[in-house]
Design a protein around this motif. Structure first.
Motif, PDB file in Angstrom:
ATOM      1  N   PHE A 245       0.855  -1.430   0.297  1.00  0.00           N
ATOM      2  CA  PHE A 245      -0.091  -0.053  -0.314  1.00  0.00           C
ATOM      3  C   PHE A 245       0.815   0.948   0.186  1.00  0.00           C
ATOM      4  O   PHE A 245       0.478   2.110  -0.346  1.00  0.00           O
ATOM      5  CB  PHE A 245      -1.085   0.358   1.366  1.00  0.00           C
ATOM      6  CG  PHE A 245      -2.312  -0.290   1.238  1.00  0.00           C
ATOM      7  CD1 PHE A 245      -3.259   0.366  -0.038  1.00  0.00           C
ATOM      8  CD2 PHE A 245      -2.503  -1.659   1.190  1.00  0.00           C
ATOM      9  CE1 PHE A 245      -4.406  -0.230  -0.160  1.00  0.00           C
ATOM     10  CE2 PHE A 245      -3.845  -2.291   1.189  1.00  0.00           C
ATOM     11  CZ  PHE A 245      -5.054  -1.826   0.499  1.00  0.00           C
ATOM     12  N   TYR A 246       2.140   1.044   0.855  1.00  0.00           N
ATOM     13  CA  TYR A 246       2.691   2.286   0.618  1.00  0.00           C
ATOM     14  C   TYR A 246       3.481   2.715  -0.196  1.00  0.00           C
ATOM     15  O   TYR A 246       3.448   3.907  -1.359  1.00  0.00           O
ATOM     16  CB  TYR A 246       3.995   2.560   1.741  1.00  0.00           C
ATOM     17  CG  TYR A 246       4.715   3.701   2.005  1.00  0.00           C
ATOM     18  CD1 TYR A 246       4.599   4.684   2.425  1.00  0.00           C
ATOM     19  CD2 TYR A 246       5.887   3.212   1.402  1.00  0.00           C
ATOM     20  CE1 TYR A 246       5.161   5.860   2.587  1.00  0.00           C
ATOM     21  CE2 TYR A 246       6.662   4.162   1.583  1.00  0.00           C
ATOM     22  CZ  TYR A 246       6.991   5.463   2.002  1.00  0.00           C
ATOM     23  OH  TYR A 246       7.607   6.123   1.770  1.00  0.00           O
TER      24      TYR A 246
ATOM     25  N   TYR B 239      -9.109  -7.016   0.510  1.00  0.00           N
ATOM     26  CA  TYR B 239      -7.713  -8.132   1.484  1.00  0.00           C
ATOM     27  C   TYR B 239      -7.521  -7.576   2.303  1.00  0.00           C
ATOM     28  O   TYR B 239      -7.351  -8.062   3.727  1.00  0.00           O
ATOM     29  CB  TYR B 239      -7.069  -8.477   0.107  1.00  0.00           C
ATOM     30  CG  TYR B 239      -5.546  -9.098   0.808  1.00  0.00           C
ATOM     31  CD1 TYR B 239      -5.821 -10.053   1.059  1.00  0.00           C
ATOM     32  CD2 TYR B 239      -4.629  -8.426   0.775  1.00  0.00           C
ATOM     33  CE1 TYR B 239      -4.486 -10.872   1.551  1.00  0.00           C
ATOM     34  CE2 TYR B 239      -3.499  -8.850   1.809  1.00  0.00           C
ATOM     35  CZ  TYR B 239      -3.698  -9.810   2.085  1.00  0.00           C
ATOM     36  OH  TYR B 239      -2.464 -10.928   2.935  1.00  0.00           O
ATOM     37  N   GLY B 240      -6.911  -5.742   2.606  1.00  0.00           N
ATOM     38  CA  GLY B 240      -6.449  -6.081   3.253  1.00  0.00           C
ATOM     39  C   GLY B 240      -7.223  -5.022   5.250  1.00  0.00           C
ATOM     40  O   GLY B 240      -6.114  -6.571   6.200  1.00  0.00           O
ATOM     41  N   PRO B 241      -8.006  -5.291   4.916  1.00  0.00           N
ATOM     42  CA  PRO B 241      -9.310  -5.016   6.592  1.00  0.00           C
ATOM     43  C   PRO B 241      -9.137  -7.135   6.704  1.00  0.00           C
ATOM     44  O   PRO B 241      -8.488  -7.050   8.178  1.00  0.00           O
ATOM     45  CB  PRO B 241     -10.298  -4.987   6.206  1.00  0.00           C
ATOM     46  CG  PRO B 241     -10.322  -4.192   5.117  1.00  0.00           C
ATOM     47  CD  PRO B 241      -9.182  -4.571   4.071  1.00  0.00           C
ATOM     48  N   GLN B 242      -9.047  -7.550   6.379  1.00  0.00           N
ATOM     49  CA  GLN B 242      -9.256  -9.356   6.962  1.00  0.00           C
ATOM     50  C   GLN B 242      -8.043  -9.571   7.292  1.00  0.00           C
ATOM     51  O   GLN B 242      -7.687 -10.177   7.594  1.00  0.00           O
ATOM     52  CB  GLN B 242      -9.888 -10.069   5.512  1.00  0.00           C
ATOM     53  CG  GLN B 242     -11.572  -9.593   4.853  1.00  0.00           C
ATOM     54  CD  GLN B 242     -11.908 -10.728   3.856  1.00  0.00           C
ATOM     55  OE1 GLN B 242     -12.406 -11.630   4.440  1.00  0.00           O
ATOM     56  NE2 GLN B 242     -11.942 -10.262   2.953  1.00  0.00           N
ATOM     57  N   ALA B 243      -6.962  -9.528   6.288  1.00  0.00           N
ATOM     58  CA  ALA B 243      -5.077  -9.632   6.473  1.00  0.00           C
ATOM     59  C   ALA B 243      -5.344  -8.490   7.508  1.00  0.00           C
ATOM     60  O   ALA B 243      -4.527 -10.149   8.373  1.00  0.00           O
ATOM     61  CB  ALA B 243      -4.499  -9.478   5.048  1.00  0.00           C
ATOM     62  N   GLY B 244      -5.550  -7.807   7.989  1.00  0.00           N
ATOM     63  CA  GLY B 244      -5.411  -7.209   9.255  1.00  0.00           C
ATOM     64  C   GLY B 244      -5.643  -7.767  10.222  1.00  0.00           C
ATOM     65  O   GLY B 244      -5.129  -8.106  11.483  1.00  0.00           O
TER      66      GLY B 244
END
Length: 361
Positions: free
Chosen positions: A126-127, A162-167
């Motif tokens: 993301f960065y 995907y991002g929130p689930q991975a976090g």
């Protein structure tokens, strides 16, 4: 007029009429005093044909570019941002799949390592993406619409899902709280992780860059294999030997898939694949060598030696990174050289013409 002037001058009279001397008159159809070819009718000789001994006054056209400029505009993507984005996204997606499988098969430490590694990798991805875009609002603006025909739009929504689930999967694995929620998040991240690991191949293949565009069939497989090798390497680095079996298998399978996809792409693309064999494109070959060495070391000595497992994991991660950076730089090189744009177009036009005329290949 005076009559002692040179004999090769033209007579100019006061009535503006030109009186050419007979030896300087031009005959229609003649060339340099030679006899006219044929009867002067159009079609007597095919266009472009010359008699033996004739000298061409204009060199044969050899189109490569317009005033020496590239045919395509070079992509404005920054190499470290986008190549890093490609690598880290693949690592994150494949690590989530490996973590979900490890959780189902009762390997908690391998599962935790995969979840934490996936969160760190997707954060770095993301960065890199936002740094290349310039400001976060540009990423948020892409969420205003969903366009199924746009890989960029689809990829933005895939990352957002995907991002929130991975976090959540990583946080619950580390804290040990809300285990049911963590299992659900781990399963969701594993399902969407496959798309995260491969959608970037579709994204770059949707451009006009010759190497990426022409390699659209093999790039998803190449990226998938590279992502699997990286995830296996991360598992070998972080998990104990007793739980690292799935990581070793993933590394072997990913390395084999990556090598097969690269070989097929190199053979099918022909001259367009030349940037993969020179310059920074040679990083792909280096990546293949590192991945193969890491996978073999992990499958042999890495079963018994922790040091060998760590070395194998580091080689696999380095090999995957080299593959992504090599593909990126080779694509940029193919866009900068007009030959990789013009020559394939000529070949396709010639093939269509032969097919239209019924000429066998």
């Amino acid at each position: 007029m005076s009559e002692d002037r040179p004999a090769d001058q033209t007579d100019v009279r006061m009535d503006d009429d030109l009186a050419l001397r007979p030896e300087r008159e031009a005959t229609v159809g003649s060339a340099g005093g030679r006899e006219p070819r044929g009867d002067g009718r159009r079609g007597d000789r095919r266009r472009g044909e010359r008699r033996r001994g004739d000298r061409a006054m204009v060199p044969e056209a050899d189109f490569r570019s317009y005033y020496g400029l590239p045919v395509l505009n070079e992509p404005t993507w920054h190499d470290y941002d986008i190549a890093g984005y490609l690598f880290l996204g693949g690592l994150a997606g494949a690590s989530s799949i490996l973590a979900a499988a490890a959780g189902v098969t009762g390997r908690p430490r391998l599962a935790r390592a995969g979840k934490v590694g996936a969160l760190c990798a997707i954060g770095g991805s993301f960065y890199a993406l936002i740094h290349d875009l310039g400001k976060p609002s540009r990423f948020v603006n892409m969420l205003r619409v969903f366009k199924v025909t746009s890989p960029m739009s689809v990829g933005t929504w895939i990352l957002s899902a995907y991002g929130p689930q991975a976090g959540l999967a990583a946080v619950t694995a580390v804290t040990g709280r809300f285990p049911r929620l963590g299992r659900a998040a781990s399963a969701g991240a594993g399902l969407t992780g496959a798309a995260v690991a491969t959608y970037t191949a579709v994204l770059v293949a949707d451009t006009a860059v010759p190497l990426w565009h022409d390699g659209h069939r093999e790039l998803p497989l190449l990226f998938a294999g590279s992502a699997m090798a990286a995830a296996g390497g991360l598992g070998l680095l972080a998990a104990p030997l007793a739980e690292a079996g799935p990581a070793r298998g993933t590394a072997l399978l990913g390395t084999a898939l990556e090598a097969a996809a690269y070989l097929r792409m190199e053979r099918r693309l022909g001259p367009v694949a030349e940037p993969l064999r020179r310059g920074k494109g040679r990083l792909v070959r280096l990546g293949e060598g590192l991945s193969a060495a890491g996978a073999l070391l992990g499958a042999t000595a890495g079963r018994r030696s922790r040091a060998a497992a760590v070395a194998a994991g580091a080689a696999l991660l380095a090999g995957s990174a080299c593959t992504r950076f090599g593909v990126f730089h080779a694509g940029i090189a193919s866009a900068n050289d007009p030959a990789y744009t013009v020559e394939p177009q000529r070949a396709r036009l010639a093939a269509r013409e032969r097919q239209r005329n019924g000429v066998p290949e």
